[in-house]
Write a protein that holds these residues in place. Structure first.
Motif, mmCIF file in Angstrom:
data_model
loop_
_atom_site.group_PDB
_atom_site.id
_atom_site.type_symbol
_atom_site.label_atom_id
_atom_site.label_comp_id
_atom_site.label_asym_id
_atom_site.label_seq_id
_atom_site.Cartn_x
_atom_site.Cartn_y
_atom_site.Cartn_z
ATOM 1 N N LYS A 145 0.939 -1.100 -0.039
ATOM 2 C CA LYS A 145 0.068 -0.030 -0.011
ATOM 3 C C LYS A 145 0.869 1.193 0.046
ATOM 4 O O LYS A 145 0.303 2.322 -0.379
ATOM 5 N N GLY A 203 -5.058 2.874 -5.564
ATOM 6 C CA GLY A 203 -6.462 2.111 -5.320
ATOM 7 C C GLY A 203 -6.181 0.426 -5.298
ATOM 8 O O GLY A 203 -5.588 -0.083 -6.282
ATOM 9 N N ARG A 204 -6.974 -0.105 -4.504
ATOM 10 C CA ARG A 204 -6.801 -1.779 -4.053
ATOM 11 C C ARG A 204 -5.532 -2.295 -4.191
ATOM 12 O O ARG A 204 -5.169 -3.343 -4.778
ATOM 13 N N GLN A 205 -4.440 -1.488 -3.761
ATOM 14 C CA GLN A 205 -3.152 -2.012 -3.722
ATOM 15 C C GLN A 205 -2.990 -3.104 -2.748
ATOM 16 O O GLN A 205 -3.498 -2.984 -1.765
ATOM 17 N N GLN A 206 -1.913 -3.956 -3.004
ATOM 18 C CA GLN A 206 -1.561 -5.318 -2.341
ATOM 19 C C GLN A 206 -0.191 -5.246 -2.691
ATOM 20 O O GLN A 206 0.565 -4.876 -3.332
ATOM 21 N N SER A 245 1.573 -4.521 -7.786
ATOM 22 C CA SER A 245 0.803 -5.044 -6.829
ATOM 23 C C SER A 245 0.044 -6.340 -7.831
ATOM 24 O O SER A 245 -1.256 -6.733 -7.650
ATOM 25 N N ASN A 267 -3.000 -4.389 -9.658
ATOM 26 C CA ASN A 267 -3.911 -5.065 -9.164
ATOM 27 C C ASN A 267 -4.285 -6.219 -10.233
ATOM 28 O O ASN A 267 -5.544 -6.793 -10.062
ATOM 29 N N HIS A 301 -6.294 -3.696 -12.872
ATOM 30 C CA HIS A 301 -7.141 -4.336 -12.506
ATOM 31 C C HIS A 301 -7.996 -5.169 -13.288
ATOM 32 O O HIS A 301 -8.915 -5.608 -13.437
#
Length: 214
Positions: A72, A78-81, A103, A123, A165
């Motif tokens: 993060k 956004g929606r990072q992992q 990510s 993502n 994404h």
């Protein structure tokens, strides 16, 4: 004036943190790559720590000038992992030269091949397996039976660009210099030099910006 100085001090701390994070990330990532038997080049640049699960009988190779953003604080889109690299028994994951990812989750149960100069957005997930049987009798048994679980190779050719994404499913080939729009779900082959977008991903137009150095 005092607030200005505080803000300058805060920004200086941020710069220092990210410089230290790059060194720390490189050291820990090197150790994780080594302990997981990954074949890699020491010239990679990493921000954040990836998660690796590489089977002793699996194979994971990374080419030169690999770059990744993981977690993060290093992938603020956004929606990072954290980045996930998973290679099952007998599977083979290969990443070419000058590849950049953010990510991502790449789950390899058969074979995933990523060419040179590929960029994969935040993502994005790449799966070469269904994970579960398509037969409800097996899928719903307890414990679950994996009879009939299908896996097929994924190939991402040189110069491809996958928007954030996106989901790339088993058996897919993404062509040279082709572009996958953000948020797309790809379950069929994409020819060279094309732009595809959507769920499911559909052809939009030929890629007129394909002057990628390979």
């Amino acid at each position: 004036m005092m607030m200005y100085l505080i803000r300058k001090f805060y920004r200086a701390l941020r710069v220092l943190y990210y410089k230290m994070a790059r060194v720390y990330s490189w050291i820990i990532s090197c150790l994780k790559f080594y302990l997981n038997g990954v074949q890699f080049s020491y010239d990679f640049i990493g921000f954040g720590i990836p998660i690796l699960d590489i089977n002793m009988r699996g194979k994971f190779t990374i080419g030169r000038r690999f770059r990744f953003n993981s977690g993060k604080y290093h992938a603020m889109g956004g929606r990072q992992q954290q980045c996930y690299f998973v290679v099952a028994e007998g599977a083979e994951l290969s990443i070419g030269e000058n590849v950049g990812v953010t990510s991502v989750a790449i789950i390899c149960h058969d074979k995933i091949s990523i060419g040179n100069n590929v960029k994969i957005g935040i993502n994005t997930v790449i799966y070469d397996t269904d994970f579960h049987s398509l037969d409800a009798r097996y899928r719903n048994s307890y414990p679950e039976r994996l009879d009939g679980v299908k896996s097929r190779p994924v190939v991402i050719k040189d110069g491809a660009f996958i928007g954030g994404h996106s989901t790339i499913l088993k058996g897919v080939t993404i062509g040279r210099n082709s572009i996958v729009g953000a948020g797309s779900v790809v379950f069929q082959d994409i020819p060279d030099e094309q732009i595809w977008i959507g769920n499911p991903a559909r052809f939009v137009k030929e890629n007129q910006y394909s002057a990628v150095l390979i």
